[in-house]
Structure formats: C-alpha cells, structure tokens
Write a protein that holds these residues in place. Sequence first.
Motif, short mmCIF file in Angstrom:
data_model
loop_
_atom_site.label_atom_id
_atom_site.label_comp_id
_atom_site.label_asym_id
_atom_site.label_seq_id
_atom_site.Cartn_x
_atom_site.Cartn_y
_atom_site.Cartn_z
N ARG A 15 0.84 -1.21 0.00
CA ARG A 15 0.00 0.00 0.00
C ARG A 15 0.87 1.26 0.00
O ARG A 15 0.59 2.21 -0.73
CB ARG A 15 -0.95 0.00 1.19
N THR A 16 1.94 1.23 0.81
CA THR A 16 2.86 2.38 0.87
C THR A 16 3.50 2.60 -0.50
O THR A 16 3.56 3.74 -1.01
CB THR A 16 3.95 2.16 1.94
N LEU A 17 3.98 1.54 -1.11
CA LEU A 17 4.61 1.66 -2.44
C LEU A 17 3.60 2.12 -3.48
O LEU A 17 3.93 2.92 -4.37
CB LEU A 17 5.22 0.31 -2.85
N THR A 18 2.37 1.64 -3.39
CA THR A 18 1.33 2.07 -4.33
C THR A 18 1.05 3.56 -4.17
O THR A 18 0.93 4.29 -5.17
CB THR A 18 0.04 1.25 -4.11
N ARG A 19 0.95 4.03 -2.90
CA ARG A 19 0.74 5.46 -2.66
C ARG A 19 1.92 6.28 -3.20
O ARG A 19 1.73 7.30 -3.86
CB ARG A 19 0.60 5.73 -1.14
N LEU A 55 4.24 9.80 -7.14
CA LEU A 55 5.25 10.06 -8.19
C LEU A 55 4.58 10.27 -9.55
O LEU A 55 4.99 11.14 -10.32
CB LEU A 55 6.25 8.91 -8.26
N ALA A 56 3.55 9.48 -9.83
CA ALA A 56 2.83 9.63 -11.10
C ALA A 56 2.19 11.01 -11.16
O ALA A 56 2.20 11.67 -12.22
CB ALA A 56 1.79 8.53 -11.26
N SER A 57 1.66 11.48 -10.05
CA SER A 57 1.06 12.81 -9.99
C SER A 57 2.13 13.89 -10.21
O SER A 57 1.91 14.85 -10.95
CB SER A 57 0.36 13.02 -8.65
N VAL A 58 3.29 13.71 -9.58
CA VAL A 58 4.40 14.67 -9.76
C VAL A 58 4.84 14.67 -11.23
O VAL A 58 5.06 15.73 -11.82
CB VAL A 58 5.58 14.32 -8.83
N VAL A 59 4.94 13.48 -11.82
CA VAL A 59 5.35 13.38 -13.23
C VAL A 59 4.33 14.07 -14.13
O VAL A 59 4.70 14.80 -15.06
CB VAL A 59 5.56 11.90 -13.63
N ARG A 60 3.04 13.87 -13.86
CA ARG A 60 2.01 14.56 -14.66
C ARG A 60 2.15 16.08 -14.52
O ARG A 60 2.06 16.81 -15.50
CB ARG A 60 0.61 14.10 -14.23
N GLY A 61 2.38 16.53 -13.28
CA GLY A 61 2.57 17.96 -13.05
C GLY A 61 3.79 18.49 -13.80
O GLY A 61 3.74 19.57 -14.40
#
Length: 124
Positions: A22-26, A31-37
């Motif tokens: 769960r921690t790795l998924t979060r 990270l995916a959100s940061v990459v999108r940003g």
Amino acid sequence: VTLHSLQAHVNGTMSTLLSKLRTLTRERDDLASVVRGLRSRVAELTEGLSGRLAAVRRLEEAAAGADAERERGERERSALVRDNDELRDRLRRERDALRSLDDEAAALGRAADVADRDADVESD
C-alpha cells in the motif's frame, strides 16, 4: 514450531507485505502525480518558449527590414548628395559662362562706344 505460531508468523508477514505494498502504491501514485505535473509544466514552458521564439523571429525580421530600409535610405541620400553636387557644378559652370558672356558683352559695348565716337569724330 507449532502450526499456530507459523500461521501467526505468515499472517504478520503478509500484513507487513500488504502494508508495504500500500505504501509503495501510494508513493507510485504520488510520483505519477508529480510526473504529470512536471509534464504539464514542461508543456507550458515549451508553449511559452515557442511563443518567445516566434517573437524573436518577428523581431529579427523587423530588424532585417529596418536594416534594408536604412541601407536604401543611405543609397538614396548618397544619390541625392551626388545629384546636388552635380547641380552645384553645373550651376558654377553656367555662372562662369554667364560671366564670360557678360565680359564679352561689356567688351562689345565698349567697342560699340568707341565705334560711335569714331563715327561722331568722322562726321564732324
């Protein structure tokens, strides 16, 4: 080791692994959100850069046009200066010719006066 202790150990390990998952998924989602940003920001910067490059190209074109206009103006000015110099030379030559004609006319006038006096003297 009893079955109960083994099952407790397996359950604890599974619980730990699920928690880490769960921690790795979060973290992956963060990270995916940061990459999108970052991708969005790169797109904005690229768009802004494209606009600035277009503005620079327009300025370069305007500068080239201004340089061409300045050069044309300098050529026209040089031609006008040349024409003006030629006209001044022509005017000087014309004035010299007029002075020469005036001198000739004065000489002819004096000669005519002398001829009139000579004619007067002869008639007396």
